[in-house]
Design a protein around this motif. Structure first.
Motif, mmCIF file in Angstrom:
data_model
loop_
_atom_site.group_PDB
_atom_site.id
_atom_site.type_symbol
_atom_site.label_atom_id
_atom_site.label_comp_id
_atom_site.label_asym_id
_atom_site.label_seq_id
_atom_site.Cartn_x
_atom_site.Cartn_y
_atom_site.Cartn_z
ATOM 1 N N ASN A 1 0.840 -1.206 0.000
ATOM 2 C CA ASN A 1 0.000 0.000 0.000
ATOM 3 C C ASN A 1 0.873 1.254 0.000
ATOM 4 O OD1 ASN A 1 -2.380 -1.444 0.024
ATOM 5 N ND2 ASN A 1 -2.605 -1.398 2.245
ATOM 6 N N GLN B 1 2.295 1.795 -3.444
ATOM 7 C CA GLN B 1 1.285 2.364 -4.336
ATOM 8 C C GLN B 1 1.087 3.854 -4.052
ATOM 9 O OE1 GLN B 1 -2.838 1.043 -3.843
ATOM 10 N NE2 GLN B 1 -3.042 0.997 -6.060
ATOM 11 N N SER B 2 1.100 4.213 -2.780
ATOM 12 C CA SER B 2 0.934 5.618 -2.406
ATOM 13 C C SER B 2 2.101 6.478 -2.892
ATOM 14 C CB SER B 2 0.798 5.756 -0.883
ATOM 15 O OG SER B 2 -0.392 5.142 -0.447
ATOM 16 N N SER C 1 1.671 9.618 -5.357
ATOM 17 C CA SER C 1 2.221 10.924 -4.974
ATOM 18 C C SER C 1 3.135 11.466 -6.065
ATOM 19 C CB SER C 1 3.001 10.811 -3.657
ATOM 20 O OG SER C 1 2.137 10.469 -2.598
ATOM 21 N N ALA D 1 -2.971 13.098 -2.035
ATOM 22 C CA ALA D 1 -2.087 11.955 -2.283
ATOM 23 C C ALA D 1 -1.048 11.827 -1.173
ATOM 24 C CB ALA D 1 -1.383 12.117 -3.637
ATOM 25 N N GLU E 1 -2.647 10.467 1.915
ATOM 26 C CA GLU E 1 -2.834 9.022 1.752
ATOM 27 C C GLU E 1 -1.529 8.294 2.043
ATOM 28 O OE1 GLU E 1 -5.884 7.843 1.106
ATOM 29 O OE2 GLU E 1 -5.125 5.810 1.363
ATOM 30 N N LEU E 2 -0.436 8.855 1.532
ATOM 31 C CA LEU E 2 0.876 8.254 1.794
ATOM 32 C C LEU E 2 1.181 8.285 3.287
ATOM 33 C CD1 LEU E 2 3.602 7.123 0.891
ATOM 34 C CD2 LEU E 2 4.351 9.448 0.400
ATOM 35 N N SER F 1 -0.736 5.592 4.938
ATOM 36 C CA SER F 1 -0.235 4.252 4.629
ATOM 37 C C SER F 1 1.050 3.934 5.398
ATOM 38 C CB SER F 1 -0.005 4.099 3.124
ATOM 39 O OG SER F 1 1.173 4.767 2.719
#
Lengths: 144, 58
Positions: A70, A73-74, A78, A111, A114-115, A118
């Motif tokens: 995950n 993906q982050s 980004s 983004a 989200e990172l 994660s």
């Protein structure tokens, strides 16, 4: 860490016009992402080696690596958001839409957040926090 | 505050100072494409790890 964010915001806000400040904010964000990416990559390799050694099946391995995947993906999202913001800023500088530029920064902040989410359980996030603060000066998005 | 936290703050401060000084001193800050590598290091690490897992589990 809020005092550090405040200092960064103040310094960036004093850099000049919005395009110039935007460039500096994106630069800081990109450097922060590179530093964070390097830190994750090193830990990812260690975590994968341990998971591979201790897992009895591919499913077990991938389940164990899920938080790290995950994060990977982050990082990719980004990066894509940063490239989009840079492109929008270049267009704005050439007479394009300021609203579009602001919207891409808004997306970039999402983004990065989200990172940040994660990575909560696997890494400290000093650099990402710094970048978020630099970008929040541009976080308005009024374009549909 | 734990020692690790203190080191984190110091590291933050040094990183921040370096980035801000570079950004302020440069007439035109570097573009994103000049800072980011072609491929994320984490993506490369995942690709290598996936290959090792495939080799072990098939």
């Amino acid at each position: 860490m809020r005092w550090l964010w405040a200092i960064l915001f103040w310094l960036l806000a004093s850099c000049g016009g919005s395009v110039s400040t935007g460039r500096k904010a994106l630069y800081v964000a990109a450097e922060a992402l590179v530093a964070t990416d390097s830190a994750i990559a090193e830990k990812y390799t260690d975590a994968a080696a341990k998971a591979l050694e201790e897992s009895a099946s591919a499913d077990a391995y991938h389940q164990r690596m899920l938080p790290w995947d995950n994060a990977e993906q982050s990082v990719r999202l980004s990066r894509a958001a940063l490239f989009a913001a840079q492109s929008a800023l270049d267009t704005f500088e050439d007479g394009g839409s300021q609203a579009r530029w602001q919207c891409t920064v808004h997306d970039l902040i999402l983004a990065f957040k989200e990172l940040q989410l994660s990575l909560e359980d696997i890494l400290p996030l000093h650099d990402i926090s710094t970048a978020l603060t630099a970008l929040e000066a541009f976080a308005t998005c009024e374009e549909p | 505050m734990k020692a690790d936290d203190v080191m984190g703050v110091v590291n933050d401060l040094l990183t921040l100072a370096k980035l801000v000084v570079e950004a302020v001193q440069s007439g035109d800050a570097k573009k994103v494409e000049d800072v980011l590598p072609k491929t994320a290091r984490t993506t490369l690490a995942k690709a290598a790890a996936d290959a090792r897992a495939k080799h072990k589990f098939g």
